[in-house]
Every structure is written in C-alpha cells, then in structure tokens.
Scaffold this motif. Structure first.
Motif, PDB file in Angstrom:
ATOM      1  N   ALA A   1       0.811  -1.215   0.000  1.00  0.00           N
ATOM      2  CA  ALA A   1       0.000   0.000   0.000  1.00  0.00           C
ATOM      3  C   ALA A   1       0.844   1.263   0.000  1.00  0.00           C
ATOM      4  O   ALA A   1       1.925   1.306   0.597  1.00  0.00           O
ATOM      5  N   SER A   2       0.318   2.282  -0.658  1.00  0.00           N
ATOM      6  CA  SER A   2       0.935   3.601  -0.567  1.00  0.00           C
ATOM      7  C   SER A   2       0.643   4.158   0.826  1.00  0.00           C
ATOM      8  O   SER A   2      -0.201   3.616   1.567  1.00  0.00           O
ATOM      9  N   TRP A   3       1.310   5.250   1.162  1.00  0.00           N
ATOM     10  CA  TRP A   3       1.060   5.905   2.457  1.00  0.00           C
ATOM     11  C   TRP A   3      -0.426   6.234   2.582  1.00  0.00           C
ATOM     12  O   TRP A   3      -1.057   5.936   3.588  1.00  0.00           O
ATOM     13  N   GLU A   4      -0.989   6.846   1.549  1.00  0.00           N
ATOM     14  CA  GLU A   4      -2.377   7.267   1.574  1.00  0.00           C
ATOM     15  C   GLU A   4      -3.327   6.078   1.740  1.00  0.00           C
ATOM     16  O   GLU A   4      -4.276   6.144   2.523  1.00  0.00           O
ATOM     17  N   GLU A   5      -3.084   5.007   1.003  1.00  0.00           N
ATOM     18  CA  GLU A   5      -3.939   3.824   1.100  1.00  0.00           C
ATOM     19  C   GLU A   5      -3.904   3.235   2.507  1.00  0.00           C
ATOM     20  O   GLU A   5      -4.937   2.866   3.060  1.00  0.00           O
ATOM     21  N   PHE A   6      -2.707   3.145   3.081  1.00  0.00           N
ATOM     22  CA  PHE A   6      -2.589   2.542   4.403  1.00  0.00           C
ATOM     23  C   PHE A   6      -3.255   3.414   5.462  1.00  0.00           C
ATOM     24  O   PHE A   6      -3.940   2.913   6.353  1.00  0.00           O
ATOM     25  N   MET A   7      -3.099   4.723   5.366  1.00  0.00           N
ATOM     26  CA  MET A   7      -3.691   5.627   6.351  1.00  0.00           C
ATOM     27  C   MET A   7      -5.212   5.673   6.247  1.00  0.00           C
ATOM     28  O   MET A   7      -5.887   5.960   7.217  1.00  0.00           O
ATOM     29  N   ASP A   8      -5.752   5.382   5.061  1.00  0.00           N
ATOM     30  CA  ASP A   8      -7.199   5.404   4.865  1.00  0.00           C
ATOM     31  C   ASP A   8      -7.856   4.044   5.065  1.00  0.00           C
ATOM     32  O   ASP A   8      -9.078   3.959   5.155  1.00  0.00           O
ATOM     33  N   GLY A   9      -7.060   2.974   5.139  1.00  0.00           N
ATOM     34  CA  GLY A   9      -7.611   1.622   5.212  1.00  0.00           C
ATOM     35  C   GLY A   9      -8.317   1.336   6.516  1.00  0.00           C
ATOM     36  O   GLY A   9      -7.906   1.786   7.578  1.00  0.00           O
TER      37      GLY A   9
ATOM     38  N   ARG B   1       9.021  -0.606   5.209  1.00  0.00           N
ATOM     39  CA  ARG B   1       9.062   0.185   3.978  1.00  0.00           C
ATOM     40  C   ARG B   1       9.275   1.665   4.277  1.00  0.00           C
ATOM     41  O   ARG B   1       9.986   2.356   3.554  1.00  0.00           O
ATOM     42  N   VAL B   2       8.672   2.155   5.361  1.00  0.00           N
ATOM     43  CA  VAL B   2       8.890   3.553   5.761  1.00  0.00           C
ATOM     44  C   VAL B   2      10.348   3.752   6.150  1.00  0.00           C
ATOM     45  O   VAL B   2      10.991   4.717   5.731  1.00  0.00           O
ATOM     46  N   MET B   3      10.892   2.837   6.927  1.00  0.00           N
ATOM     47  CA  MET B   3      12.290   2.954   7.363  1.00  0.00           C
ATOM     48  C   MET B   3      13.266   2.861   6.196  1.00  0.00           C
ATOM     49  O   MET B   3      14.306   3.513   6.199  1.00  0.00           O
ATOM     50  N   GLU B   4      12.930   2.051   5.212  1.00  0.00           N
ATOM     51  CA  GLU B   4      13.792   1.918   4.029  1.00  0.00           C
ATOM     52  C   GLU B   4      13.628   3.095   3.066  1.00  0.00           C
ATOM     53  O   GLU B   4      14.418   3.257   2.144  1.00  0.00           O
ATOM     54  N   GLY B   5      12.571   3.876   3.255  1.00  0.00           N
ATOM     55  CA  GLY B   5      12.322   5.021   2.397  1.00  0.00           C
ATOM     56  C   GLY B   5      11.550   4.715   1.136  1.00  0.00           C
ATOM     57  O   GLY B   5      11.415   5.571   0.268  1.00  0.00           O
ATOM     58  N   SER B   6      10.999   3.495   1.021  1.00  0.00           N
ATOM     59  CA  SER B   6      10.252   3.153  -0.195  1.00  0.00           C
ATOM     60  C   SER B   6       8.806   3.638  -0.154  1.00  0.00           C
ATOM     61  O   SER B   6       8.124   3.636  -1.171  1.00  0.00           O
ATOM     62  N   VAL B   7       8.337   4.053   1.013  1.00  0.00           N
ATOM     63  CA  VAL B   7       7.036   4.699   1.140  1.00  0.00           C
ATOM     64  C   VAL B   7       7.231   5.876   2.085  1.00  0.00           C
ATOM     65  O   VAL B   7       7.861   5.745   3.133  1.00  0.00           O
ATOM     66  N   VAL B   8       6.753   7.025   1.664  1.00  0.00           N
ATOM     67  CA  VAL B   8       6.949   8.237   2.454  1.00  0.00           C
ATOM     68  C   VAL B   8       5.613   8.957   2.626  1.00  0.00           C
ATOM     69  O   VAL B   8       4.713   8.818   1.806  1.00  0.00           O
ATOM     70  N   PRO B   9       5.491   9.743   3.696  1.00  0.00           N
ATOM     71  CA  PRO B   9       4.222  10.432   3.958  1.00  0.00           C
ATOM     72  C   PRO B   9       3.925  11.506   2.935  1.00  0.00           C
ATOM     73  O   PRO B   9       4.589  12.537   2.909  1.00  0.00           O
ATOM     74  N   TYR B  10       2.963  11.215   2.075  1.00  0.00           N
ATOM     75  CA  TYR B  10       2.471  12.184   1.106  1.00  0.00           C
ATOM     76  C   TYR B  10       3.591  12.880   0.343  1.00  0.00           C
ATOM     77  O   TYR B  10       3.591  14.087   0.166  1.00  0.00           O
ATOM     78  N   GLY B  11       4.592  12.109  -0.063  1.00  0.00           N
ATOM     79  CA  GLY B  11       5.656  12.648  -0.908  1.00  0.00           C
ATOM     80  C   GLY B  11       6.762  13.375  -0.187  1.00  0.00           C
ATOM     81  O   GLY B  11       7.647  13.937  -0.819  1.00  0.00           O
ATOM     82  N   HIS B  12       6.773  13.357   1.142  1.00  0.00           N
ATOM     83  CA  HIS B  12       7.834  14.021   1.902  1.00  0.00           C
ATOM     84  C   HIS B  12       8.829  13.000   2.418  1.00  0.00           C
ATOM     85  O   HIS B  12       8.468  11.870   2.720  1.00  0.00           O
ATOM     86  N   GLU B  13      10.055  13.416   2.539  1.00  0.00           N
ATOM     87  CA  GLU B  13      11.073  12.527   3.102  1.00  0.00           C
ATOM     88  C   GLU B  13      10.844  12.372   4.601  1.00  0.00           C
ATOM     89  O   GLU B  13      10.595  13.350   5.298  1.00  0.00           O
ATOM     90  N   PRO B  14      10.917  11.148   5.138  1.00  0.00           N
ATOM     91  CA  PRO B  14      10.762  10.977   6.578  1.00  0.00           C
ATOM     92  C   PRO B  14      11.919  11.639   7.325  1.00  0.00           C
ATOM     93  O   PRO B  14      13.013  11.743   6.806  1.00  0.00           O
ATOM     94  N   GLU B  15      11.638  12.104   8.540  1.00  0.00           N
ATOM     95  CA  GLU B  15      12.636  12.822   9.321  1.00  0.00           C
ATOM     96  C   GLU B  15      13.441  11.905  10.235  1.00  0.00           C
ATOM     97  O   GLU B  15      14.239  12.378  11.024  1.00  0.00           O
ATOM     98  N   GLY B  16      13.252  10.637  10.186  1.00  0.00           N
ATOM     99  CA  GLY B  16      13.968   9.697  11.033  1.00  0.00           C
ATOM    100  C   GLY B  16      13.578   8.298  10.630  1.00  0.00           C
ATOM    101  O   GLY B  16      12.929   8.102   9.612  1.00  0.00           O
ATOM    102  N   PRO B  17      13.973   7.305  11.421  1.00  0.00           N
ATOM    103  CA  PRO B  17      13.631   5.924  11.076  1.00  0.00           C
ATOM    104  C   PRO B  17      12.127   5.726  10.899  1.00  0.00           C
ATOM    105  O   PRO B  17      11.689   5.117   9.963  1.00  0.00           O
TER     106      PRO B  17
END
Length: 139
Positions: free
Chosen positions: A36-44, A56-72
């Motif tokens: 799932a994309s960030w949006e799909e997962f947050m809306d599920g 996937r968030v920690m690896e950077g393959s999914v990010v919050p609404y197109g922004h780079e995560p600020e940490g792990p």
C-alpha cells in the motif's frame, strides 16, 4: 482502533474476519502493508502487515504524502494512524521474539516496530493477541 498482534501464520486474518470483521454482507477488504501507498494505508479500515509497512517507511520506499521521513519512523505515522478511521483494525506480526538480529538495520527495525506497537496499544480501544487461531483480548 483495534490492534491485533501475534506470531507469523497464527491465524490473525481469519480471527479478524470471523470476530471483528463486521457483517457477512460486508466482506473484509485488506490494505496490505507490503504494497500500500502511504495514503492507502492511512485510509484503510482493515490494515494488515503493519510491521512490513514500518519496514518500507524505514527503508524510504514509502513516504508520507511525498515528503522525506525525518527519522527511522516519524511521529507523522502515528499521528495519521490515530487520525484515520476510528473503526480501523490494525494487524501486525510480533517482531521482538526470537534471536536478536546481527544486522544493525534489522535490530533498529525490530525496535522501532515494537515501540510503535506499544504506543498504538496504549491508544487502542482493544488489543488482541492471536495464537493458534485463538484470540485473547489483552485490553
């Protein structure tokens, strides 16, 4: 929110379908943490493999609404999960049992996922642990 946790292949999905899934006319449609994309997962409403979404968030393959995560794992992940559907059922594998991984990323991933699940459990209305297909309500 309802959190359902347990070991891999312990019957969490079937437990949710049978006991937490609503009406028979309303089938459980899963949002997959591995895809799932960030949006799909947050809306599920029924989100499974939360631990894979965290990876996937920690690896950077999914990010919050197109922004780079600020940490792990960002606070934004928790904020948006809590702001999402109130009747969300979040299913995750336990990651803290067993041998401590030798790889630094794997240790960090395991730690971050465990900490997130602890915080989610603290806010969730219900928390279930499933073992051998049997759900035990722990909150």
């Amino acid at each position: 929110m309802i959190l359902v946790t347990g070991g891999s292949s312990q019957g969490k999905r079937e437990f949710v379908r049978q006991y937490l899934g609503g009406q028979d006319t309303e089938p459980v449609v899963w949002t997959e943490g591995a895809e799932a994309s960030w949006e799909e997962f947050m809306d599920g409403r029924f989100c499974r493999d939360f631990q894979l979404f965290v990876r996937r968030v920690m690896e950077g393959s999914v990010v919050p609404y197109g922004h780079e995560p600020e940490g792990p794992v960002t606070e934004q992940l928790l904020e948006e999960l809590f702001a999402g559907p109130e009747d969300r059922v979040l299913v995750t594998d336990e990651t803290g049992c067993g041998i401590v991984p030798a790889d630094a990323f794997e240790r960090l991933y395991r730690e971050e996922t465990g900490r997130l699940c602890c915080r989610i459990a603290g806010e969730a209305e219900e928390v279930w642990r499933v073992c051998c297909g049997i759900g035990m309500r722990i909150k």
